[in-house]
Structures are given as C-alpha cells and as structure tokens.
Design a protein around this motif. Structure first.
Motif, PDB file in Angstrom:
ATOM      1  N   ASN A  66      20.221  27.021  49.137  1.00 28.77           N
ATOM      2  CA  ASN A  66      19.156  27.130  49.856  1.00 28.77           C
ATOM      3  C   ASN A  66      19.222  28.585  50.616  1.00 28.77           C
ATOM      4  OD1 ASN A  66      18.219  24.136  50.008  1.00 28.77           O
ATOM      5  ND2 ASN A  66      20.275  24.443  50.462  1.00 28.77           N
ATOM      6  N   THR A  67      17.894  29.179  50.934  1.00 28.22           N
ATOM      7  CA  THR A  67      17.863  30.575  51.434  1.00 28.22           C
ATOM      8  C   THR A  67      18.070  30.254  52.969  1.00 28.22           C
ATOM      9  OG1 THR A  67      15.442  30.078  51.780  1.00 28.22           O
ATOM     10  CG2 THR A  67      16.185  31.391  49.888  1.00 28.22           C
ATOM     11  N   SER A  68      18.152  29.164  53.495  1.00 27.84           N
ATOM     12  CA  SER A  68      18.501  28.879  55.031  1.00 27.84           C
ATOM     13  C   SER A  68      19.989  28.765  55.204  1.00 27.84           C
ATOM     14  CB  SER A  68      17.876  27.835  55.436  1.00 27.84           C
ATOM     15  OG  SER A  68      18.014  26.477  54.570  1.00 27.84           O
ATOM     16  N   ASP A  69      20.916  28.542  54.044  1.00 22.69           N
ATOM     17  CA  ASP A  69      22.185  28.466  54.093  1.00 22.69           C
ATOM     18  C   ASP A  69      23.173  29.606  55.107  1.00 22.69           C
ATOM     19  OD1 ASP A  69      22.250  26.166  52.794  1.00 22.69           O
ATOM     20  OD2 ASP A  69      22.638  26.947  51.003  1.00 22.69           O
ATOM     21  N   THR A  70      24.100  29.019  55.825  1.00 22.48           N
ATOM     22  CA  THR A  70      24.770  30.234  56.650  1.00 22.48           C
ATOM     23  C   THR A  70      25.982  30.065  56.668  1.00 22.48           C
ATOM     24  OG1 THR A  70      25.085  28.994  58.964  1.00 22.48           O
ATOM     25  CG2 THR A  70      22.828  29.619  58.392  1.00 22.48           C
ATOM     26  N   PHE A  71      26.702  31.067  57.156  1.00 16.70           N
ATOM     27  CA  PHE A  71      28.450  31.109  56.884  1.00 16.70           C
ATOM     28  C   PHE A  71      28.984  30.156  58.303  1.00 16.70           C
ATOM     29  CE2 PHE A  71      27.178  34.018  53.801  1.00 16.70           C
ATOM     30  CZ  PHE A  71      28.350  33.940  52.857  1.00 16.70           C
ATOM     31  N   ASP A  72      28.303  29.743  59.286  1.00 19.57           N
ATOM     32  CA  ASP A  72      28.853  29.203  60.344  1.00 19.57           C
ATOM     33  C   ASP A  72      29.236  27.895  59.701  1.00 19.57           C
ATOM     34  OD1 ASP A  72      29.468  27.556  62.403  1.00 19.57           O
ATOM     35  OD2 ASP A  72      27.483  27.902  63.677  1.00 19.57           O
ATOM     36  N   GLY A  80      25.937  24.173  47.447  1.00 19.85           N
ATOM     37  CA  GLY A  80      26.295  25.391  47.350  1.00 19.85           C
ATOM     38  C   GLY A  80      27.195  26.018  48.159  1.00 19.85           C
ATOM     39  N   MET A  81      26.886  25.894  49.584  1.00 20.20           N
ATOM     40  CA  MET A  81      27.961  26.444  50.602  1.00 20.20           C
ATOM     41  C   MET A  81      29.368  25.707  50.497  1.00 20.20           C
ATOM     42  SD  MET A  81      26.674  28.976  51.941  1.00 20.20           S
ATOM     43  CE  MET A  81      27.742  29.138  53.308  1.00 20.20           C
ATOM     44  N   ARG A 221      23.483  36.818  48.734  1.00 18.07           N
ATOM     45  CA  ARG A 221      22.126  36.758  48.873  1.00 18.07           C
ATOM     46  C   ARG A 221      21.950  34.927  48.997  1.00 18.07           C
ATOM     47  NH1 ARG A 221      19.636  39.859  43.969  1.00 18.07           N
ATOM     48  NH2 ARG A 221      21.454  39.031  43.169  1.00 18.07           N
ATOM     49  N   ALA A 222      21.714  34.795  50.080  1.00 18.99           N
ATOM     50  CA  ALA A 222      21.536  33.241  50.382  1.00 18.99           C
ATOM     51  C   ALA A 222      20.600  32.520  49.626  1.00 18.99           C
ATOM     52  CB  ALA A 222      21.184  33.099  51.932  1.00 18.99           C
ATOM     53  N   GLY A 223      21.197  31.652  49.051  1.00 18.82           N
ATOM     54  CA  GLY A 223      20.095  30.879  47.760  1.00 18.82           C
ATOM     55  C   GLY A 223      19.680  31.475  46.899  1.00 18.82           C
ATOM     56  N   ILE A 224      20.449  32.595  46.360  1.00 23.13           N
ATOM     57  CA  ILE A 224      20.425  33.514  44.946  1.00 23.13           C
ATOM     58  C   ILE A 224      21.567  33.433  44.289  1.00 23.13           C
ATOM     59  CG2 ILE A 224      19.667  35.300  43.944  1.00 23.13           C
ATOM     60  CD1 ILE A 224      17.656  35.729  46.492  1.00 23.13           C
ATOM     61  N   SER A 225      22.561  34.129  44.959  1.00 23.25           N
ATOM     62  CA  SER A 225      23.854  34.524  44.502  1.00 23.25           C
ATOM     63  C   SER A 225      24.978  35.147  45.315  1.00 23.25           C
ATOM     64  CB  SER A 225      23.609  35.611  42.968  1.00 23.25           C
ATOM     65  OG  SER A 225      23.321  36.849  43.764  1.00 23.25           O
ATOM     66  N   GLY A 415      15.481  23.932  51.185  1.00 21.26           N
ATOM     67  CA  GLY A 415      15.265  23.401  52.534  1.00 21.26           C
ATOM     68  C   GLY A 415      15.303  21.994  52.855  1.00 21.26           C
ATOM     69  N   TYR A 416      15.784  21.509  52.024  1.00 22.35           N
ATOM     70  CA  TYR A 416      15.778  19.796  51.824  1.00 22.35           C
ATOM     71  C   TYR A 416      16.712  19.484  53.051  1.00 22.35           C
ATOM     72  CZ  TYR A 416      16.115  15.030  50.378  1.00 22.35           C
ATOM     73  OH  TYR A 416      16.094  13.636  50.712  1.00 22.35           O
ATOM     74  N   TRP A 417      17.855  19.902  53.139  1.00 23.29           N
ATOM     75  CA  TRP A 417      18.735  19.749  54.210  1.00 23.29           C
ATOM     76  C   TRP A 417      18.279  20.014  55.678  1.00 23.29           C
ATOM     77  CZ3 TRP A 417      21.737  16.160  52.551  1.00 23.29           C
ATOM     78  CH2 TRP A 417      22.310  16.031  51.314  1.00 23.29           C
TER      79      TRP A 417
END
Length: 534
Positions: A66-72, A80-81, A221-225, A415-417
C-alpha cells in the motif's frame, strides 16, 4: 540393489554437507559402478542444485502493498511490509524452516524458574547497515518502542506484562514481567518486534530505513517497489542473492503473468483458480504449505446487530465452510471452528464439536435474537486473498437459506488496512500464523488489545488468558486453552471459515532447503536470505 541405493544416498548426503568435492564425488561414484555421465548428472541435479550459491538479483512479486505503508514497526499491517521487514530488519528470535524457535539477533535465552525474568544473550557480531554495532541499548529501545501508556503499537498487547527491559552489559538484556510467560521467546518473532538503532533519548531510528537484516534498502517507493543489496556485515549464514527487488503487484493476474514471463523469480500468492495450470508449467514450482494462517470475519460486538450473541451464532451456522474450502480454496485449507487455534498449534483442542452448516439452527438463533431480520454488509478485497470477494458472495448465498441477507462489498485494494479493517463493522481479514495460542489471543482477542478486531469483551476468557500465560503445568494449560476456545466459538464475535495454506510460487532456478516455515509466505518471510539461485 539396496546397498547401491544406500551408498548413493550416503554419497549424495556427504557431498551436500560439503564433506566431498566434485572430484572425490565423481571418483567414488565411478568406483561404485556408475557411469561418468550418470555420476555427473547426479552431481548436477542432487548436489549442485542443493548447495547454496551466491549471486544474482532475486525479484519478487509481492501482494498486499500500500502507498500508506510506513517503516514504523508498530504500524506494520500489510503482507508487503511484513515481507520487507524480514528482508531488511532482524529480530531477537525466528521461526526456523522446521517451524521451531531459533536464534536471530539473540544467540540464546533463559528464564527464571517462575518465567518472570528472561535473559537474552545478544549476538556480538551483529551490525546495522551503516556499520554501527548492535548492542543491548538498541535491543532495549526497540522493545520499549512498543511499550508504555502512550504506545500505539499493535504489539503493545504482547508486551503488556513487561515491567522493565534492562541492559546487562553490552550484549545481553533482561526482560522483567509482572507474571510468568512461558512463550516470551516466541513473542519475539512477532513481525513488529524488529531491532532498530537506538537514539540518545531511548527512542529508535525507524524512519531512516536502517536495519540489521540480511539486505539494506537503496531505493523505496511505498506501494510500488523496493530495491535492496546484500548487507555484508550480516551476522548469520545465508543472504546468497546479491540484490533483491520487491515489486508490489496486488492484481493476481499481473502477479502471475510476471512470474510466467520471467519478469519476477517468485510471487508471494497464487490465484488458486489457476493454481493447477501454473503447476503444469515445467519452469515453475508451486509451494503449498499448510499453516495456521486464519481467515477471520470479525463483527463489531458493540455495534448492532452484532451486539446480540444469537445474531453472531446465526451467522456462524449460516456458512458452509466445506464448500468454501472446496470452491474458493480448491482444497488448500482446513475448515475453522470459530476459535483462532489451528490444529498445528500447541494445545489445540481435539474434542470441540465441529460447527457445521445448519440453516435451521441459524434461523433458530435469528428468531431467538429478536432482531427480526439481518441485513448486513461484509467488506473484502482480493489483495488480502485472491478470491476473498468471491468467498463473501458464496457465503451470502449460504445465508439466504436462513433468511439472512449479507451484502458483499468489494473494497479498494490500496488502503484496505488503514481505511477498512478496524473501521468497518464486518470485514474480511487474513492473519499470518502465530506459533502459540497465547500470542494469537493476546494480539486479537484480549479485551484491551489494539487489534481486538471484533471489539469482543468476555470476562472469563480474559481471566483464563492471564492464568494460562503463566501456567507451567502443561495439562492444566491445555485445559485452560480448551475452555477459551469453546468460549470464543460460542460467544465470540469472529467467524473463522478456514485456515489457509500459504500457496506461492517460484521459478525452478530458485532453490531452497528441504523444509519451509509456515509462519508467512516465502518461507516465513525469510526466503530472501535462505534461498538461492541453483
């Protein structure tokens, strides 16, 4: 003949273990009566392919990014994370390919007799990607990131019994608990509990993307690669690939096409409708790994009509689990019984009757509830599991026979999660396998757990959870978990249709050892450092 087979097996085993080089292998094989061509073929197919080789770029098509994924690490949610975390960060312990507990950043651990104090001896050679040494200060800060009243970490519930985490010199930590916990070393495998560099104020550097895992990030690139290269200072064996590329491919068709055309070397999830077709491709291998990965359908128990236990029971009797396993999962799953303990977990109860599809019982509980009729939405997305929406549609057909109307809602994959799970009152969720009932119950069923996805509250269940956590008598502990499972099945707010196998695929040129961990996709998320190109 049997002696020749035994000699061949022993010769191959010695070569695989490194006791024999190719020259000696060929000499002994020919002396035993093999032709040169047969011996050479045996070396290529049985020894060389099973011997890890360094080199190459491992490209993986990953689902659920997801594009909203973070490294926290406290916010990790998506597959994906989780995959990326295992590629570029490390943990104190790990689930091995044999599905046992093994070391990672901690070399060993030991407990006091009452299991209230645990000491973890840390690896003295471990380093972060920028060259800094990993010390007890980093381990303390990494665990404390998920603790305290202000913590928003999803792993806070796992560490709720922790009173203090203290450094014991530079290479050991002591974890003090307010009650015994026999499973604490297993908890340290949770995908949130990564080891990060400590800051001077005791917090951690999570936003720099620096880890101590087998690979370090060079572009993300979050949600991409994400592109990574080998961390030459990694403290363990493995990390055979020179580079990794994780490509987010949420669409099942795009993901499988990329594997078939050679654009990626492995994918984390196979569309089960085309699994048989992929298995016939001589260039590919489909891995079908039984696991404790549950599909849950949590209902908000504080939201009408799910606040009525008879409504919940009506919905549990209105689902035909066997048909779903056959038609949606194509047999790659085992039916659930509305408690989150799979048959492969320790303490799994064997005497709780299986809840079967029974529209008449569903009607009985619907009438008993007094709500009149049920008309509810069930949210799902195929990025969570290929066929998730189809499963909800099939469930809705089952429920019609009980006079229940279920409206499947196809949600956006991205953005499902963040936008659907824990936000909408009835959702489709896929959980990774957890090694013990205590870990699973503490994460998602404890009354105050951040991930109590059904908002379920049951006093007796929570009393038993605390008691079983510290119980060292195995028989008593099994009895306590059995009662908890029965309570969850009869009163809980979660329908559990099945426990899904992890079904993923790889190109045949990608090799691995004889066993695969059942914790997550791709060998428990650790195929990045365990696998190699043959």
């Amino acid at each position: 003949m049997s002696d020749k087979k035994e000699f061949k097996a022993l010769l191959t085993q010695d070569a695989k273990s490194g006791k024999l080089g190719r020259r000696d292998f060929m000499r002994f094989a020919v002396a035993a009566g093999m032709t040169v061509s047969l011996a050479s073929g045996l070396w290529t197919s049985e020894v060389a392919a099973a011997t890890p080789q360094k080199g190459g770029k491992f490209r993986v098509g990953v689902h659920d990014g997801n594009t909203s994924d973070t490294f926290d690490p406290g916010t990790y949610l998506s597959v994906g994370m989780i995959q990326l975390a295992h590629a570029h960060r490390s943990y104190l312990t790990e689930i091995t390919p044999e599905n046992t507990l093994g070391p990672d950043m901690a070399d060993s651990w030991s407990a006091s007799p009452d299991a209230k104090n645990w000491t973890f001896e840390l690896n003295k050679n471990a380093t972060f990607h920028d060259g800094r040494k990993f010390t007890s200060k980093d381990a303390v800060a990494s665990l404390n990131h998920h603790r305290g009243e202000g913590s928003t970490s999803a792993a806070a519930a796992l560490l709720s019994a922790v009173v203090d985490v203290k450094a014991k010199g530079d290479h050991a930590i002591v974890v003090e608990l307010n009650q015994g916990s026999a499973d604490l070393p297993y908890f340290m495998t949770d995908y949130h509990l990564v080891m990060c560099p400590a800051k001077a104020d005791g917090s951690i550097e999570w936003d720099t993307m620096i880890g101590a895992g087998p690979y370090k990030i060079v572009d993300h690139r979050a949600g991409i690669s994400t592109n990574l290269v080998r961390h030459e200072g990694w403290h363990r064996e493995g990390a055979y690939f020179d580079e990794l590329e994780l490509l987010v491919l949420n669409d099942p068709n795009a993901r499988q096409t990329a594997l078939i055309t050679g654009d990626v070397d492995a994918i984390t999830s196979v569309d089960l409708k085309t699994m048989a077709l992929m298995a016939r491709n001589k260039k590919l291998v489909v891995e079908n790994v039984p696991s404790g990965s549950a599909i849950t359908l949590p209902m908000f128990c504080d939201h009408a009509p799910f606040d009525n236990v008879d409504v919940r029971l009506a919905l549990k009797y209105a689902i035909n689990r066997d048909e779903i396993v056959e038609k949606i999962m194509f047999g790659t799953a085992t039916v659930g019984n509305d408690y989150h303990v799979s048959s492969g977990m320790p303490y799994a109860p064997t005497d709780i009757p299986q809840r079967s599809y029974d529209p008449d019982k569903a009607k009985f509980h619907l009438k008993k509830s007094g709500v009149g009729s049920i008309d509810v939405n069930l949210s799902a997305a195929d990025s969570i599991l290929p066929g998730a929406v189809d499963m909800c549609v099939l469930y809705s057909e089952h429920a019609k026979k009980a006079g229940i109307k279920i409206n499947p809602v196809r949600e956006a994959n991205d953005g499902y999660w963040s936008d659907v799970w824990l936000k909408k009152p009835w959702t489709f969720v896929k959980w990774g396998a957890r090694p013990t009932p205590d870990q699973m119950f503490s994460l998602a069923y404890k009354d105050d757990a951040p991930w109590n996805e059904s908002h379920w509250q049951n006093k007796r269940f929570n009393e038993l959870l605390l008691t079983a956590k510290a119980e060292l008598d195995e028989t008593l502990r099994a009895e306590q978990y059995r009662e908890m499972c029965q309570i969850a099945s009869d009163d809980g707010g979660t329908v559990i249709p099945f426990f899904a196998n992890f079904v993923y695929a790889r190109n045949k040129k990608v090799a691995h050892g004889p066993n695969l961990a059942a914790a997550w996709e791709l060998d428990g998320g650790r195929g990045y450092h365990r696998w190699w190109f043959a």
